[in-house]
Design a protein around this motif. Sequence first.
Motif, PDB file in Angstrom:
ATOM      1  N   LEU A 114       0.814  -1.184   0.000  1.00 49.44           N
ATOM      2  CA  LEU A 114       0.000   0.000   0.000  1.00 49.44           C
ATOM      3  C   LEU A 114       0.846   1.230   0.000  1.00 49.44           C
ATOM      4  O   LEU A 114       1.803   1.337   0.748  1.00 49.44           O
ATOM      5  N   HIS A 115       0.486   2.157  -0.858  1.00 52.05           N
ATOM      6  CA  HIS A 115       1.169   3.427  -0.831  1.00 52.05           C
ATOM      7  C   HIS A 115       0.317   4.367  -0.014  1.00 52.05           C
ATOM      8  O   HIS A 115      -0.877   4.213   0.070  1.00 52.05           O
ATOM      9  N   PRO A 116       0.928   5.348   0.592  1.00 56.82           N
ATOM     10  CA  PRO A 116       0.143   6.304   1.363  1.00 56.82           C
ATOM     11  C   PRO A 116      -0.594   7.250   0.432  1.00 56.82           C
ATOM     12  O   PRO A 116      -0.555   7.083  -0.775  1.00 56.82           O
TER      13      PRO A 116
ATOM     14  N   PRO B  77      -0.392  10.404  -1.269  1.00 53.29           N
ATOM     15  CA  PRO B  77       0.816  11.176  -1.525  1.00 53.29           C
ATOM     16  C   PRO B  77       0.653  12.685  -1.371  1.00 53.29           C
ATOM     17  O   PRO B  77       1.605  13.365  -1.015  1.00 53.29           O
TER      18      PRO B  77
ATOM     19  N   PHE C  59      20.478  17.683 -10.712  1.00 55.11           N
ATOM     20  CA  PHE C  59      19.933  17.893  -9.375  1.00 55.11           C
ATOM     21  C   PHE C  59      21.014  17.690  -8.321  1.00 55.11           C
ATOM     22  O   PHE C  59      21.692  16.666  -8.317  1.00 55.11           O
TER      23      PHE C  59
ATOM     24  N   GLU D 282      19.071   4.981 -14.659  1.00 54.41           N
ATOM     25  CA  GLU D 282      17.989   5.537 -15.474  1.00 54.41           C
ATOM     26  C   GLU D 282      18.506   6.667 -16.359  1.00 54.41           C
ATOM     27  O   GLU D 282      18.002   6.887 -17.452  1.00 54.41           O
TER      28      GLU D 282
ATOM     29  N   LEU E 261      16.316   7.979 -19.275  1.00 57.87           N
ATOM     30  CA  LEU E 261      15.085   8.351 -18.588  1.00 57.87           C
ATOM     31  C   LEU E 261      15.236   9.624 -17.768  1.00 57.87           C
ATOM     32  O   LEU E 261      14.249  10.238 -17.391  1.00 57.87           O
ATOM     33  N   ARG E 262      16.468   9.974 -17.452  1.00 60.07           N
ATOM     34  CA  ARG E 262      16.703  11.174 -16.652  1.00 60.07           C
ATOM     35  C   ARG E 262      17.728  12.050 -17.349  1.00 60.07           C
ATOM     36  O   ARG E 262      18.532  11.569 -18.132  1.00 60.07           O
TER      37      ARG E 262
END
Lengths: 505, 334
Positions: free
Chosen positions: A91-93, A95, A273, A305, A310-311
């Motif tokens: 389960l994810h919270p 968000p 980043f 990635e 992807l990044r």
Amino acid sequence: MNGENFILEMNNISKEFPGVKALDNVTLQVRPGTVHALMGENGAGKSTLMKCLFGIYKHDSGEIIIDGNKVEIKDSKTAINLGISMIHQELHPIPYRSVMENIWLGRFPMKNYVLFKLIDNKKMHEDTINLFRNLNINIEPNTIVGTMSVSKIQLMEIAKAVSYNSKVIIMDEPTSSLTEDEVDHLFTIIRDLKNRGVSIIYITHKIDEVLKIADEVTIMRDGKKMGTWVASELTRDLIISKMVGRELTNMFPPKSNVPGEVVLRVENLTSPFPKSFKNVSFELRKGEILGIGGLVGAQRTELVEAIFGLRSIESGKIFIKDKEVNIKSPTYAKNHRIALLTEERRATGIFPMLSVLENTVIANIKAYRKPSLLLDNKKIRKDVERSIEMLKIKTPSYKTLIKNLSGGNQQKVLIARWLLTTPDILILDEPTRGIDVGAKYEIYTIIAELAKQGKSIIMISSEMPELIGMSDRIMVMCEGRMSGIIEGNKVTEEEIMRLATKFIA
Amino acid sequence: MQNVKIKKTINFISQNFIYLFLLLLIIIIAFINPNFLSLTCLRDILLQCSTRVIIAVGMFCILLTGGVDLGAGRVIGFTAVLSASMLQTTDYARRFYPNLPQQPLFIPILIALLAGVVVGILNGIIISRFSVPPFIATLGTQVIVYGITSIYFDLPPNNSQPIGGLRKDFTFLGSGSIGGIPIIVILAILIAAIAWLVFTKTSFGKNTYAIGGNRQAAEVSGINVKMTLFIIYTVASLCFAFAGVLEAARTGGATNNYGFMYEFDAIAACFVGGVSTTGGIGTIPGVLAGVFIFGVINYGLTFIGINPYWQYILKGIVIVFAVAFDIRKYIAKK
């Protein structure tokens, strides 16, 4: 082990899903103030049993007794009211909401304002701070959950489960995304809960954790209970043999790959980043397995990635066979014969509602286009059947929806998917996460075989035995920087750990 | 230092984009015709926006759960016709009920509101009990509601004639003022304020956010998801029903085509106001800004003498670009 008092008894529980007997007469008895480990391979029925206890599923037969009283648990709310709380594995919270709102969801502290009962934000904030202080967790209650790291979210979920003041706390794979320090932290919390008389049902694949923290162990296989043992009487080998039903003499297959010339060279790769990867340089040889170790948050996924397009990259160079390349997107990566198996199998890997066949060929679909633009179904079927056979994918047919396969077999389909693109470089991000012991060995065999065939493999793993057992060399990262590269067979877990924490103040 | 300042500014703009956009729109129109900044204009815009605010608030509740209601406009038509049919003056020539004695004002209104609530209850049951996707459930019920409205509207002696001749005390609700402020505006403000309170300060509101954000997590946290959804659809329908009654009062009449497509204006206003298409994100002030952006475009373009059909083009552009900008807050940067 009979005759005494139990805080919780699940007696002769059976549960059938269409076509599968998920639970067959399973009995689980938990003593007050103990840690009861529930073990078994994926698909053994552990999570199903706990979902019956927490009111998410309804069992077909059997009874649940809490504190001597027979109870009927029709939903999660009932379970919570009966003194059960649960840390869910998948389960994810929520968000977009704050930490404190996630924790007190469903039972916000209220205050009377003249006519209305409104949420008492101040009390909620104080309660959260007190809860965190007791558990020695350092999170600001107003943080939006979506902005936190996975391990922080996991700590929040643990705090949430504790905050119910339950008699029984179910922890389903609570350490899956925790660092070693955080695991120790969790164990401290667990011991403290035990002292306060709380019982923990602890579900995990990790045998070391069980031997460290559990008082009793119940092992399940194929929906049946294999037995319950006192933890101190168990050994690693014994647990494995009970779980898989056969003796596993070797954790890892023998390797006979011979690394050749350099196929991939990365120079000073840096992310735009500031908290992400910086100045990472390494080489990958033909037929080599390069492990990447480090703690959660070491930016390993971000690094691969970025290599896969992807990044974005701020500076640095990537060379494939000594030619500099600019990989702007995964399409470019595919053209350079790079393949990536992502970390989050469910979120970014499988298409759950598509068949095994479609999942296998999706990355290579262009290769099956006939001049008429229609797809060559015969060739697709042939290739998929060959993949199923080659990787020993256990599936009733290629038409089966992939969501109905076990985690290990889903992972094999994903490997098959990328092998069809005939990659030279295969990047595997946590390839055995959430996969049971038996299937892990099969995945290792596939990896070793691919390396032998001359494919170059980058494998990110948080499991140190796996890194050491499989890699020719291990690159360790810490806080986005490379903290060392070591030869695989000489390395110890301590050395990896030392490098993984090198830059942490 | 400079960098930090720029970053802060950019952050501020992206966080408050919708409000700044509304401000910019007003400034541009006022620049072309300064008379735009008058109390009369403000009053007119508020007047035009007030039923839209009520509809948008109802739609907001539903969008927040990750659902949608395609039947809002039809409920408006339904309750407009119902209330109007019972609130004609006794000396009007073509009365819907020629022999109906004069009723106390609240009875026909209450009947209309109840009828709207029944539609909401129906939606709520179909969606929460039978798990029919809201898009399909409300697509189905809106056709049914339109059918019922049209059959009722076609009853003899009315025979599908527009209903007119409404009582003064009823139309006063839609066009009258108290202390210079239109009643309808007061009602809209009241409803928006209640909604704001519910969604920021009560557990029901927070539960709704939770359901839209992650339904499963809400379920295992002990929230009665089905009941919450049921209440949301019912309450939203009550908002639409109320808007329908006010539309009849405001315009002094009703036909079965009242409210047609209003739901899309409400949905557009919510999305422009920062409500997430998948649920779980959104605020009442945002929704209000969304409604007013369209209100200002509507009124302002006519005010500065632009062909009113240009509104449509501008509205469409606003929907797409406002959402494109706003959504940047939530897109994970890689």
